[in-house]
Motif scaffolding. Structure first.
Motif: not given
Length: 312
Positions: A307-312, A197-205, A148-154
């Motif tokens: 459980s993670s608060g991140f986007l799948a 700088n992103s922790s989203a992928a690690l938190e998701d894993l 996951p990553c922030d894809t707003s505007g893409l």
């Protein structure tokens, strides 16, 4: 005054409503960011933000400017793209993950050369966070992003997934089985690629691992595959990676039910549908990833994982 640069700073602060987070997003220190906002306010003759020790909020002038600033930045990006295409030697710029396999890189270059022999292709390996910034400022045409990553505007191409398995020391108890459950790895540390700088992928894993019974004793960030291999060979850590030829002293085992997928897709600035060379590049990149990296389409869902608060 560099109006475009100042407006990029303004939009970042307006969207984050936090100078520290906006500075991280822009890849700059906080004091210069604050100075840029102050210069923009002085030039425009109005306050754009109400600031206090607890909060940052847009003023009425700031709210009016925000939509216009976004529109101007979009147009500036399109102007830069058109200008570059008009040059004597137009080049398509594609951002790729740092860990993309060499055979995939070679196939991507060769296949695109077959489709567009007149157009050079510039590959830029970097972290997904760097690609997101480059796509936003128009210095990349297409990015191959890890989610996951922030894809707003893409806009995103087909979402492709690679099942992850366990790379572990040969001779360790879990290595005796032809397939593993994540819970079989309990008691081991986990090695993961550096995330920038992103922790989203690690938190998701980690959230996915925990749901399936594996909570690593410690998590080690690895800057390079050889460092990962060294930690695995040391005997206490495992890595969760796509199928790969195992180095001497290690084995790779698939996970029952493929509970973990590394998700990848092409991305480009949202707006008009891609056409011409950009459309060709997206098509070639997707085809190469599916054939050379053995990725398969996965549902293009965007849901919040409780459980993670991140986007799948």
């Amino acid at each position: 005054m560099n109006l475009v640069g100042h407006l990029e700073c303004f939009v970042a602060v307006a969207e984050e409503l936090h100078f520290g987070r906006a500075a991280d997003r822009l890849g700059m220190a906080q004091p210069p960011l604050s100075q840029r906002i102050q210069r923009l306010e002085k030039e425009l003759g109005t306050r754009l933000f109400d600031r206090s020790s607890r909060r940052v909020a847009l003023t009425a002038s700031g709210r009016l400017l925000l939509e216009e600033a976004r529109d101007l930045l979009d147009r500036a990006g399109r102007i830069l793209t058109v200008a570059e295409r008009a040059g004597d030697r137009a080049t398509l710029r594609v951002g790729i993950p740092e860990d993309l396999d060499g055979a995939v890189v070679a196939s991507l270059i060769g296949t695109f050369r077959d489709v567009r022999p007149d157009l050079p292709l510039e590959l830029r390996p970097a972290l997904t966070e760097d690609h997101l910034r480059a796509l936003a400022d128009g210095t990349l045409d297409v990015g191959v992003l890890r989610h996951p990553c922030d894809t707003s505007g893409l806009a995103l191409g087909p979402m492709l997934g690679e099942p992850l398995g366990a790379l572990l020391p040969d001779g360790s108890p879990p290595a005796a089985a032809p397939e593993l459950r994540l819970a079989d790895l309990e008691g081991h540390d986990l090695v993961v690629p550096r995330r920038g700088n992103s922790s989203a992928a690690l938190e998701d894993l980690l959230a996915s691992c925990a749901r399936h019974g594996f909570v690593p004793g410690a998590v080690h960030e690895s800057p390079h595959p050889q460092f990962t291999l060294g930690l695995v060979l040391a005997g206490t850590a495992v890595a969760l990676v796509p199928r790969t030829p195992a180095a001497p002293g290690t084995v790779w085992r698939p996970l029952l039910g493929a509970p973990l997928l590394r998700r990848t897709s092409c991305a480009w600035r949202a707006g008009a549908p891609p056409e011409g060379p950009i459309a060709d590049l997206i098509d070639v990149t997707t085809r190469v990833l599916r054939t050379e990296a053995a990725m398969t389409p996965v549902p293009h869902r965007v849901v919040l994982r409780p459980s993670s608060g991140f986007l799948a």
